[in-house]
Design an enzyme around this catalytic site. Structure first.
Site, PDB file in Angstrom:
ATOM      1  N   LYS A 139      -6.981  93.596 102.990  1.00  0.00           N
ATOM      2  CA  LYS A 139      -6.050  92.961 102.072  1.00  0.00           C
ATOM      3  C   LYS A 139      -4.758  93.309 102.177  1.00  0.00           C
ATOM      4  O   LYS A 139      -4.329  94.299 102.589  1.00  0.00           O
ATOM      5  CB  LYS A 139      -6.487  93.849 100.878  1.00  0.00           C
ATOM      6  CG  LYS A 139      -5.893  93.824  99.446  1.00  0.00           C
ATOM      7  CD  LYS A 139      -6.150  94.522  98.258  1.00  0.00           C
ATOM      8  CE  LYS A 139      -5.115  94.190  96.965  1.00  0.00           C
ATOM      9  NZ  LYS A 139      -5.556  95.033  95.962  1.00  0.00           N
ATOM     10  N   GLU A 193       1.210 100.241  85.256  1.00  0.00           N
ATOM     11  CA  GLU A 193       0.390 100.956  86.109  1.00  0.00           C
ATOM     12  C   GLU A 193       0.830 102.352  86.449  1.00  0.00           C
ATOM     13  O   GLU A 193       1.972 102.675  86.939  1.00  0.00           O
ATOM     14  CB  GLU A 193       0.146 100.275  87.628  1.00  0.00           C
ATOM     15  CG  GLU A 193      -0.747 101.116  88.484  1.00  0.00           C
ATOM     16  CD  GLU A 193      -1.245 100.065  89.640  1.00  0.00           C
ATOM     17  OE1 GLU A 193      -0.659  98.867  89.765  1.00  0.00           O
ATOM     18  OE2 GLU A 193      -1.836 100.364  90.395  1.00  0.00           O
ATOM     19  N   GLU A 237     -11.183  93.257  95.509  1.00  0.00           N
ATOM     20  CA  GLU A 237      -9.592  93.526  95.437  1.00  0.00           C
ATOM     21  C   GLU A 237      -9.423  94.800  94.650  1.00  0.00           C
ATOM     22  O   GLU A 237      -8.526  95.672  95.239  1.00  0.00           O
ATOM     23  CB  GLU A 237      -8.906  92.128  94.760  1.00  0.00           C
ATOM     24  CG  GLU A 237      -7.540  92.176  95.171  1.00  0.00           C
ATOM     25  CD  GLU A 237      -7.054  91.129  94.153  1.00  0.00           C
ATOM     26  OE1 GLU A 237      -7.479  89.852  94.266  1.00  0.00           O
ATOM     27  OE2 GLU A 237      -5.886  91.213  93.843  1.00  0.00           O
ATOM     28  N   GLU A 372       0.065  83.618  89.797  1.00  0.00           N
ATOM     29  CA  GLU A 372       0.084  84.876  89.225  1.00  0.00           C
ATOM     30  C   GLU A 372       1.206  85.660  89.466  1.00  0.00           C
ATOM     31  O   GLU A 372       1.692  86.218  88.377  1.00  0.00           O
ATOM     32  CB  GLU A 372      -1.045  85.443  89.898  1.00  0.00           C
ATOM     33  CG  GLU A 372      -1.458  86.852  89.530  1.00  0.00           C
ATOM     34  CD  GLU A 372      -2.674  87.543  90.292  1.00  0.00           C
ATOM     35  OE1 GLU A 372      -3.505  86.937  90.744  1.00  0.00           O
ATOM     36  OE2 GLU A 372      -2.276  88.838  90.849  1.00  0.00           O
TER      37      GLU A 372
HETATM   38  C1  LIG Z   1       2.083  93.850  92.768  1.00  0.00           C
HETATM   39  C2  LIG Z   1       2.076  93.794  91.447  1.00  0.00           C
HETATM   40  O1  LIG Z   1       1.127  94.095  90.669  1.00  0.00           O
HETATM   41  C3  LIG Z   1       0.055  94.831  91.338  1.00  0.00           C
HETATM   42  C4  LIG Z   1      -0.986  93.774  91.767  1.00  0.00           C
HETATM   43  C5  LIG Z   1      -2.052  93.174  91.214  1.00  0.00           C
HETATM   44  C6  LIG Z   1      -2.849  92.373  91.406  1.00  0.00           C
HETATM   45  O2  LIG Z   1      -2.866  91.943  92.844  1.00  0.00           O
HETATM   46  O3  LIG Z   1      -3.884  91.866  90.729  1.00  0.00           O
HETATM   47  C7  LIG Z   1      -2.514  93.903  89.752  1.00  0.00           C
HETATM   48  C8  LIG Z   1      -1.601  94.944  89.229  1.00  0.00           C
HETATM   49  C9  LIG Z   1      -0.471  95.461  90.181  1.00  0.00           C
HETATM   50  O4  LIG Z   1      -1.359  96.600  90.984  1.00  0.00           O
HETATM   51  C10 LIG Z   1       3.445  93.161  90.493  1.00  0.00           C
HETATM   52  O5  LIG Z   1       3.260  93.260  89.520  1.00  0.00           O
HETATM   53  O6  LIG Z   1       4.268  92.819  91.509  1.00  0.00           O
END
Ligand SMILES: C=C(O[C@@H]1C=C(C(=O)O)C=C[C@H]1O)C(=O)O
Length: 395
Positions: A139, A193, A237, A372
């Protein structure tokens, strides 16, 4: 030897937001708000915080506190400050002050995505090829950035206030960073987080990974949440992160409770979320040490860590700096909270560098990953008062 002044607790968190000035340090979490001013002592490393705090005294019975940020790169210096004076208040959500202090920052803004949006999607393709090769990472979290330049010095206090009142139950921070040429530099953001919190013998970590956009249409919003909870790709994930955090905490814990993932919502996104709790073998284990043991989790780097980090270094065309590091606060007993520094901007002078990334696993789709990151960038853009599409080609 130093002495830290503890000012009387403020009645309302909003008073601390109003008192914030660049070069101070501010952290609001569901457990309370801290504003630190001045610098009685400074260190660059989480591992040195406990020793540093032991060298000082404070008005507070918990001893002095340290507050600050560490970068993504574990070999690069952080900035962790023992403030001259500290003010605290109950949590923002309990202040009853509502959201009346929001004001957009003055534009116009020029926006430059780094890399260009289609290059980010190509970067995701490159990651997918590395994952498919089978001899590297399983990942990788790939990020992109967006540089905004405005008409004058960015009003960091107003941005911080907007972020805080948009999500009074979240984790909102402003941390002074090693200065950029001629101007102060601040990491400001609102992260959902929790890397780790420790109080007495109890430890909590709440990793997020696996994301889906929210919708203003309630039935669409609900469908997005249900699909995320049932998505095998997102659950995988997420599981990678939960496993790494659990293994990272295990050596320090007598008991660990790891429930099934659930949904956590921000204003713009749904995430898969697992609240891991444990009892420490040694209740004196400093929270800063636990943060150092967990950082960077596969939520922001990938897995295995070294292979993911190498892939990131080969593909992302910028230095992450303090994005995907951690921001936090600890007292001399080691009780404290450390937040993953995402949904944030690195601000200096008239410029803000915004960042957003997402976890890539074998079933990830490059266009969905680009979308995203665009949604993730909206946390900062909306707080700035910028509500325009960001992925249109710029002149
Ligand atoms: C890396 C980021 O977020 C992280 C990645 C996520 C994902 O891949 O779904 C979700 C929340 C965070 O742990 C960010 O917001 O830049």
């Amino acid at each position: 030897m130093f002495h830290q002044r503890t000012e009387p607790a403020a009645k309302a968190a909003g008073d601390l937001l109003d008192a914030y000035r660049p070069e101070a340090a501010f952290l609001a979490t569901p457990s309370g708000v801290v504003l630190g001013e001045g610098a009685a002592a400074v260190t660059e490393r989480l591992e040195d915080v406990a020793d540093l705090l032991a060298r000082g005294t404070a008005d507070s019975p918990a001893g002095p506190i340290a507050i600050g940020a560490i970068p993504f790169d574990t070999g690069a210096p952080g900035r962790l400050v023992v403030p001259d004076s500290v003010r605290t208040s109950p949590p923002l959500a309990e202040s009853g002050q509502g959201d009346r202090r929001q004001r957009p920052l003055p534009g116009p803004w020029t926006m430059r995505p780094v890399p260009a949006p289609d290059e980010h999607a190509e970067g995701v393709e490159r990651v997918l090829k590395r994952l498919a090769a089978g001899d590297g990472p399983a990942k990788v979290v790939l990020a992109r950035s967006l540089r905004l330049s405005g008409p004058g010095t960015v009003d960091v206090g107003q941005l911080l206030s907007n972020l805080a009142w948009r999500d009074p139950a979240g984790h909102t921070f402003a941390a002074d960073l090693p200065a950029a040429a001629g101007s102060t530099r601040t990491l400001v953001g609102a992260s959902p987080e929790l890397l780790v919190a420790k109080r007495g013998g109890r430890v909590v970590s709440n990793p997020l990974a696996g994301s889906a956009p929210r919708s203003a249409d309630p039935s669409k919003d609900q469908r997005s949440a249900v699909d995320l909870l049932g998505s095998a790709k997102d659950r995988h994930e997420h599981a990678v992160v939960v496993e790494a955090v659990t293994e990272g905490l295990r050596p320090y814990c007598r008991t660990l409770d790891v429930p099934e993932p659930e949904l956590a919502g921000t204003a713009t996104l749904w995430h898969l979320s697992t609240r891991i709790t444990g009892e420490l073998r040694d209740p004196d284990t400093p929270s800063a040490l636990l943060a150092a043991a967990l950082h960077p989790t596969p939520a922001v780097c990938g897995s295995p860590t070294a292979a993911a980090r190498a892939a990131i270094g080969g593909i992302e065309p910028f230095d992450r700096g303090f994005y995907t590091g951690a921001v936090g606060c600890t007292d001399a007993r080691g009780d404290g909270e450390w937040i993953v520094s995402i949904r944030c901007a690195d601000v200096a002078g008239d410029t803000l560098d915004l960042f957003a990334g997402g976890g890539i696993v074998p079933d990830s789709d490059p266009d969905a990953e680009l979308a995203e990151t665009s949604v993730k960038l909206r946390t900062l853009l909306l707080a700035l008062g910028v509500n325009q599409p960001i992925d249109a080609p710029q002149g």
